[in-house]
Design an enzyme around this catalytic site. Structure first.
Site, PDB file in Angstrom:
ATOM      1  N   ASN A  92       0.586  -1.330   0.497  1.00 22.73           N
ATOM      2  CA  ASN A  92       0.026   0.386  -0.125  1.00 22.73           C
ATOM      3  C   ASN A  92       1.127   1.118  -0.125  1.00 22.73           C
ATOM      4  OD1 ASN A  92      -2.816   0.985   0.379  1.00 22.73           O
ATOM      5  ND2 ASN A  92      -2.149   2.043   1.910  1.00 22.73           N
ATOM      6  N   GLU A  93       0.618   1.626  -0.649  1.00 30.84           N
ATOM      7  CA  GLU A  93       1.346   3.229  -1.011  1.00 30.84           C
ATOM      8  C   GLU A  93       2.675   3.541  -0.777  1.00 30.84           C
ATOM      9  OE1 GLU A  93      -0.945   6.105   1.418  1.00 30.84           O
ATOM     10  OE2 GLU A  93      -2.799   6.421  -0.710  1.00 30.84           O
ATOM     11  N   CYS A 112      19.515   2.466   7.339  1.00 33.76           N
ATOM     12  CA  CYS A 112      20.062   1.592   8.460  1.00 33.76           C
ATOM     13  C   CYS A 112      21.066   1.437   7.609  1.00 33.76           C
ATOM     14  CB  CYS A 112      19.320  -0.019   8.591  1.00 33.76           C
ATOM     15  SG  CYS A 112      19.001  -1.113   7.622  1.00 33.76           S
ATOM     16  N   GLU A 167      -8.403   4.474  -4.131  1.00 32.86           N
ATOM     17  CA  GLU A 167      -8.969   5.499  -3.457  1.00 32.86           C
ATOM     18  C   GLU A 167      -9.223   6.582  -3.522  1.00 32.86           C
ATOM     19  OE1 GLU A 167      -6.340   5.400   0.068  1.00 32.86           O
ATOM     20  OE2 GLU A 167      -5.618   3.472   0.159  1.00 32.86           O
ATOM     21  N   LYS A 220     -11.238   6.698  12.226  1.00 36.44           N
ATOM     22  CA  LYS A 220     -12.789   5.321  12.342  1.00 36.44           C
ATOM     23  C   LYS A 220     -13.841   7.655  12.110  1.00 36.44           C
ATOM     24  CE  LYS A 220     -13.033   7.715  17.292  1.00 36.44           C
ATOM     25  NZ  LYS A 220     -10.997   7.562  17.519  1.00 36.44           N
TER      26      LYS A 220
HETATM   27  C1  GAL Z   1      -4.638   6.081   2.010  1.00 38.55           C
HETATM   28  C2  GAL Z   1      -4.425   5.274   2.706  1.00 38.55           C
HETATM   29  C3  GAL Z   1      -5.394   4.708   2.899  1.00 38.55           C
HETATM   30  C4  GAL Z   1      -6.109   5.678   3.730  1.00 38.55           C
HETATM   31  C5  GAL Z   1      -6.733   6.378   3.299  1.00 38.55           C
HETATM   32  C6  GAL Z   1      -7.250   7.662   4.096  1.00 38.55           C
HETATM   33  O1  GAL Z   1      -3.571   7.388   2.225  1.00 38.55           O
HETATM   34  O2  GAL Z   1      -3.748   4.420   1.646  1.00 38.55           O
HETATM   35  O3  GAL Z   1      -4.987   3.331   4.067  1.00 38.55           O
HETATM   36  O4  GAL Z   1      -5.256   5.866   5.570  1.00 38.55           O
HETATM   37  O5  GAL Z   1      -5.216   7.519   3.245  1.00 38.55           O
HETATM   38  O6  GAL Z   1      -7.164   8.811   3.932  1.00 38.55           O
END
Ligand code: GAL
Length: 688
Positions: free
Chosen positions: A157-158, A165, A322, A371
């Site tokens: 993810n992202e 290190c 998203e 939330k």
């Molecule tokens: C993105 C992330 C998600 C969620 C979202 C909230 O950057 O991939 O998991 O956190 O932001 O806007």
């Protein structure tokens, strides 16, 4: 026009609608999981990304696996005709792993080892983390590879950030050895190492940039950023080994991001390199609609731009992985989308090339930091609230757009964006430290085309320039000889090239060109920039262009004309009455150099001249006021036209040809009215 051939990036022949689904947060609430399935149908959603942050549920103890809950979730989704985008869970680690194998924890640039917790914070070099992710991914591919619901892989993810290190330092040194052919002299030359007595005589002396160490060697900074991209890709390539082996036909993506409110390309990684390793580009878009510093249309321009960049990375449709149906939880003010904005903003994504509207997230969490982040299902668990209804409306609209899936866009105009250049320009100690604004400058050059509904591709330096009539290259401060030669070929072959102030200054090592502006650029532009003046905000100067005065700000280049035509003259200061804008014919093509940062009114008029000269036109001409955008997806047979009102008032639109309204299937012609934030989707058969 092969660009108009449909490209199906997944097996789906429908628009994807849905998003991140986290049943792992609700396993003690089977009632909620049952409600989910019903609500999915009611909201007209069809695709869910599963398991993104589920590692601690999938493998609660090392070597102990629990897949039953995921089996059930996937089966339930499939039962209602849905599809699944299955994630590899490497975006967040279970606590046992960091405890047992501390090498997976990232070390920051100040050399502080991070504590367990958070997410997106692993060492990408760690052999253990690579081994663990590959093992988990193999199990997922073995278990779900043949599941008919599986549409694609969502890797991690992202991805972002770097680790400092010792393992990463070692990998960086090896990367450098390879790049500089094991000859440390070559590295010293490239990094201008005698500066501040920084000559290295052994590779082991090299450290990644740090606030407590070296950060003024620009060649090092640039190489480090390139290494971070390569190391992240290498981690990603390791993740996908079992997926490619066991599920070669399932496409692979990872979700890209954009930075800041201006939605500028994410700076942590060079996505132009990453794109080559992906089957499909997907990205996460969170524009701050209804903010208090810009108009809705101003923001829509930036959304258009970034979509045109991410679409152009592979020159095919992409996925919106998203978005939020209402508000996020991390903007300074988390304002709800006003009625109608969700449909409008979603359709803008589709219009620019997305084949999906997916959300973060399906259901609002009950606890922890997300939330209050907008979701399809709120804490009321109801289908009756406004947000759920607006999501359903998007679902209904997407169902009418199945024939748009796979269609592309075709442009005669390209704007060039380059990550290396962005990094080097930001690093440059000079000019105005706060006014470089490279991507925002690109927005300025994009805007006149957006306003006139003329499609634009936003391309990167390795892409083919030849399909375009007009190539706009603002602020290309870092440019290699190879790119210069490609620009020259483009102009020689008949292309029109626009360049601006602060261009052609350093090569790919961030070393300045010696002896003035590169000869090849002088040849194609017929002039050379000799001095860059940086202005204070209160400084005033003007350019007289075609007998009209235009204000400028921030930058003014003093130009020595050789054989160019002067198009505009400075009005003030020691360079008053010298050229500010020039043009030059070179072989079959033409170049323009814009020496100053001029305001939007200049770009409007300047590009209007080029639009006429080059006969650039919208795919579908509609008369409208400012703030309305008309964007088109094209197939070989049809144009799908999205007419979008990004203003707060009703708009009268005049259609010059008869089209079919996609929603009602009725014919439309002449005057139509668009309400505030309304979008109309119409289609038109192509004349053959
Ligand atoms: C993105 C992330 C998600 C969620 C979202 C909230 O950057 O991939 O998991 O956190 O932001 O806007």
């Amino acid at each position: 026009m092969s660009k108009l051939k449909k490209t199906f990036t997944t097996q789906a022949k429908f628009m994807l609608h849905g998003g991140d689904y986290n049943p792992d947060q609700w396993l003690d609430r089977p009632d909620i999981l049952m409600d989910d399935i019903e609500l999915m149908q009611l909201s007209k959603t069809n695709t869910f990304s599963l398991g993104i942050f589920a590692w601690s549920t999938l493998e609660p103890e090392e070597g102990v696996y629990h897949f039953e809950w995921l089996d059930e979730a996937i089966d339930n989704i499939y039962r209602i005709g849905g599809r699944v985008i299955l994630a590899t869970p490497s975006g967040a680690r279970p606590a046992w792993m960091s405890q047992k194998y501390p090498e997976v924890l990232r070390v920051n640039a100040s050399r502080v080892k991070q504590l367990p917790g958070g997410r997106h914070n692993h060492c990408f070099t760690s052999e253990i983390y690579r081994e663990k992710t590959q093992k988990m991914n193999r199990l997922l591919a073995e278990r779900y590879g043949d599941h008919p619901a599986l549409l694609m892989w969502h890797i991690s993810n992202e991805y972002g950030g770097g680790c400092h290190c010792e393992n990463c330092q070692g990998a960086f040194r090896n990367w450098l050895k390879e790049k500089y052919h094991h000859d440390i002299k070559l590295l010293n030359d490239a990094w201008w190492s005698p500066f501040w007595s920084h000559i290295f005589n052994d590779w082991s002396q090299i450290e990644s940039p740090s606030p407590i160490g070296e950060n003024a060697v620009h060649g090092l900074n640039l190489d480090w950023r390139r290494f971070v991209t390569d190391q992240t890709i290498s981690f990603f390539e390791n993740e996908i080994v079992p997926l490619k082996e066991l599920t070669p036909d399932i496409p692979i993506t990872t979700n890209f991001m954009a930075d800041t409110h201006d939605l500028i390309p994410f700076q942590g990684l060079d996505y132009s390199k990453f794109a080559k390793h992906l089957d499909v580009i997907s990205w996460d878009a969170y524009p701050a609609w209804h903010n208090d510093w810009e108009s809705t249309a101003d923001l829509a321009v930036k959304v258009g731009f970034i979509n045109d960049l991410y679409r152009s990375l592979k020159q095919q449709p992409f996925l919106l992985m998203e978005s939020t149906p209402s508000a996020v939880n991390w903007h300074r003010v988390n304002k709800a989308k006003r009625p109608g904005m969700h449909l409008l903003s979603s359709m803008q994504m589709i219009a620019h090339g997305s084949d999906s509207i997916l959300y973060f997230q399906w259901r609002k969490s009950r606890g922890s930091s997300e939330k209050f982040h907008g979701a399809v299902v709120d804490h009321d668990n109801s289908a009756d609230n406004r947000v759920f209804q607006e999501v359903t409306k998007v679902g209904e609209t997407l169902q009418q757009l199945s024939h748009v899936v796979g269609t592309n866009r075709s442009a005669d105009v390209a704007i060039l964006y380059d990550w290396d250049n962005h990094w080097a320009l930001e690093d440059a100690q000079g000019f105005g430290l706060e006014t470089k604004r490279y991507p925002q400058t690109l927005h300025q050059h994009y805007r006149p085309f957006w306003e006139q509904d003329i499609p634009v591709d936003v391309i990167t330096k390795e892409q083919d320039f030849s399909p375009y009539k007009l190539l706009i290259v603002p602020m290309l401060y870092l440019v290699s000889e190879q790119t210069i030669s490609r620009l020259k070929t483009f102009v020689a072959g008949g292309g029109t090239l626009v360049m601006t102030y602060i261009s052609g200054i350093v090569n790919e090592y961030d070393l300045t060109y010696m002896g003035g502006w590169p000869q090849d650029l002088q040849g194609i532009f017929g002039m050379k920039p000799v001095e860059t003046d940086t202005l204070y905000p209160a400084d005033r100067n003007y350019v007289n262009y075609q007998n009209k005065l235009y204000g400028l700000q921030d930058y003014a280049t003093v130009i020595e004309n050789q054989s160019a035509q002067t198009e505009g003259l400075y009005q003030e200061d020691f360079y008053a009455h010298t050229p500010a804008v020039t043009s030059h014919r070179y072989k079959q093509g033409k170049t323009y150099y814009i020496g100053a940062r001029l305001h939007d009114n200049f770009h409007k008029d300047f590009y209007q001249t080029l639009i006429s000269e080059l006969s650039l036109a919208p795919v579908f001409a509609v008369q409208h006021e400012e703030g309305v955008s008309v964007q088109v997806r094209q197939s070989e047979e049809k144009d799908f036209i999205f007419i979008m009102n990004f203003t707060e008032v009703e708009q009268q639109i005049t259609l010059e040809t008869t089209v079919k309204d996609t929603a009602t299937e009725k014919e439309l012609a002449g005057e139509i009215t668009l309400a505030k934030y309304e979008v109309k989707i119409v289609e038109k058969e192509k004349a053959h």
